[in-house]
Design an enzyme around this catalytic site. Structure first.
Site, PDB file in Angstrom:
ATOM      1  N   LYS A   1       0.842  -1.205   0.000  1.00 37.17           N
ATOM      2  CA  LYS A   1       0.000   0.000   0.000  1.00 37.17           C
ATOM      3  C   LYS A   1       0.878   1.257   0.000  1.00 37.17           C
ATOM      4  O   LYS A   1       0.597   2.218  -0.716  1.00 37.17           O
ATOM      5  CB  LYS A   1      -0.937  -0.013   1.229  1.00 37.17           C
ATOM      6  CG  LYS A   1      -2.020  -1.084   1.137  1.00 37.17           C
ATOM      7  CD  LYS A   1      -2.706  -1.336   2.477  1.00 37.17           C
ATOM      8  CE  LYS A   1      -3.646  -2.526   2.385  1.00 37.17           C
ATOM      9  NZ  LYS A   1      -4.168  -2.955   3.703  1.00 37.17           N
TER      10      LYS A   1
ATOM     11  N   GLN B   1      -3.792  -1.919  10.245  1.00 34.48           N
ATOM     12  CA  GLN B   1      -3.677  -3.164   9.473  1.00 34.48           C
ATOM     13  C   GLN B   1      -4.119  -4.369  10.308  1.00 34.48           C
ATOM     14  O   GLN B   1      -3.583  -4.621  11.386  1.00 34.48           O
ATOM     15  CB  GLN B   1      -2.227  -3.356   8.997  1.00 34.48           C
ATOM     16  CG  GLN B   1      -2.026  -4.595   8.148  1.00 34.48           C
ATOM     17  CD  GLN B   1      -2.832  -4.565   6.839  1.00 34.48           C
ATOM     18  OE1 GLN B   1      -2.803  -3.590   6.107  1.00 34.48           O
ATOM     19  NE2 GLN B   1      -3.562  -5.635   6.561  1.00 34.48           N
TER      20      GLN B   1
ATOM     21  N   ASP C   1     -10.407   2.794   5.646  1.00 36.36           N
ATOM     22  CA  ASP C   1     -10.657   1.357   5.508  1.00 36.36           C
ATOM     23  C   ASP C   1     -12.144   1.034   5.717  1.00 36.36           C
ATOM     24  O   ASP C   1     -12.573  -0.091   5.450  1.00 36.36           O
ATOM     25  CB  ASP C   1      -9.816   0.584   6.540  1.00 36.36           C
ATOM     26  CG  ASP C   1      -8.831  -0.370   5.883  1.00 36.36           C
ATOM     27  OD1 ASP C   1      -8.865  -0.496   4.646  1.00 36.36           O
ATOM     28  OD2 ASP C   1      -8.039  -0.995   6.614  1.00 36.36           O
TER      29      ASP C   1
END
Ligand code: NDP
Length: 305
Positions: free
Chosen positions: A50, A94, A117
């Site tokens: 990413k 994450q 997210d």
């Protein structure tokens, strides 16, 4: 029959090109803060990927890594600092975190306006209620965009999702049953009985179980569209490092059975990353609505008024 491959790498590259143009119209490029806990190889890889794609687009990244034994309080304090930092537009925690409870608290501690997210309960609530203005989780959003890119209809079709996680299966089920996608959705999980017959009834099958060879040739009806979300590392001495990446489905066998199939790698993975970049651009555009230069966001298609 040989399945057409759904080339996520190609579609993602086109999306990223569009984002370059959108970023050029902004007063400043987005800045994403990444938080990672522990040295899980997959998490390291995902964050690294990413950050690399962000860099290529001119998106700034900040990465903080904490040890596996970190106290929850430390993580919540870090997120709170990032929430109030005006230079940071997007925050990504994450997964996986050390426990499901820890993960829930961390997701809920991100400012919903920076939750690129889409895992904050507020953004999840907007998705569940088909209300625009939130962030849609990247993998489900990427899957819809991939289907759209190949003109694969969802309307009225039976979509079977294997996996009910917060990250993939659950938000995907909401998106697919929305009044824009109009699929009839069945969600399976590890306690589901009759998995084989449910999977066989799918027009569109999305497997997000993280189990190599879970979906075998005789489980899938001819002509099914199969989206393989799984990213599994399996031992293989013929590959560098003695491991190779594979999905959940028996790819060579299904290639001759389905109408469309995603490869692993090169299918859903690049779409997930592209959607993260898109959400980050969207976060800045919301601050500067006069600088918006974009196609209608997917929620306008999924949640028509
Ligand atoms: P989780 O482990 O959180 O969830 C897996 C889900 O699959 C659970 O709901 C589980 O059921 C279900 N499941 C597991 N085994 C079976 C089985 N034998 N039969 C039916 N259901 C089963 O994983 P994630 O959702 O985070 O990820 C799933 C996979 O997708 C992983 O391989 C991950 O690496 C990959 N991934 C790929 C991404 C990409 O961009 N390509 C992005 C995110 C994830 P239960 O709830 O009962 O435990």
């Amino acid at each position: 029959m040989v399945a057409e491959l759904l080339d996520g790498k190609r579609v993602a590259a086109e999306i990223l090109e569009g984002l370059r143009r959108r970023i050029a119209c902004l007063p400043h490029p987005p800045c994403i803060a990444f938080l990672r806990i522990g040295e899980n190889a997959a998490s390291r890889f995902y964050v690294g990927r990413k950050v690399a794609v962000a860099k290529d687009l001119g998106i700034r990244s900040i990465v903080e890594v904490f040890p596996e034994q970190v106290a929850e309080k430390t993580i919540l304090e870090q997120l709170s600092r990032w929430n109030s930092d005006g230079e940071i537009d997007g925050i990504l925690v994450q997964a996986p975190l050390p426990s499901r409870e820890f993960q829930r608290s961390a997701f809920a501690a991100v400012d919903p306006a920076k939750d690129v997210d889409g895992f904050h309960p507020y953004n999840f609530g907007l998705l569940a209620q088909e209300r625009p203005g939130g962030f849609i989780p990247c993998t489900p959003k990427g899957i819809l965009r991939l289907l759209e890119a190949y003109a694969i209809p969802t309307d009225g079709r039976h979509a079977v999702i294997v996996g009910r996680s917060l990250i993939v299966g659950r938000p995907l089920s909401l998106l697919l049953q929305s009044h824009g996608a109009n699929a009839t959705v069945t969600v399976c999980h590890s306690r589901s009985q009759q998995l084989r017959s449910i999977v066989r009834s799918a027009d569109i099958l999305i497997s997000a179980a993280g189990q190599p060879n879970l979906i075998l040739e005789d489980m899938v009806a001819e002509g099914t569209t199969v989206v393989d979300v799984g990213q599994n590392s399996v031992p293989d001495e013929t590959f560098p490092g003695g491991h190779r990446l594979c999905g959940d489905v028996d790819f060579p066998a299904l290639r001759h059975r389905c109408s469309h199939l995603t490869p692993v790698p090169g299918g859903v993975g690049p779409m997930t990353v592209a959607m993260l970049m898109e959400n980050a651009v969207e976060a800045v555009e919301r601050k500067f609505p006069g600088n918006r230069r974009n196609d209608p966001p997917i929620e306008q298609k999924c949640f028509p008024s």
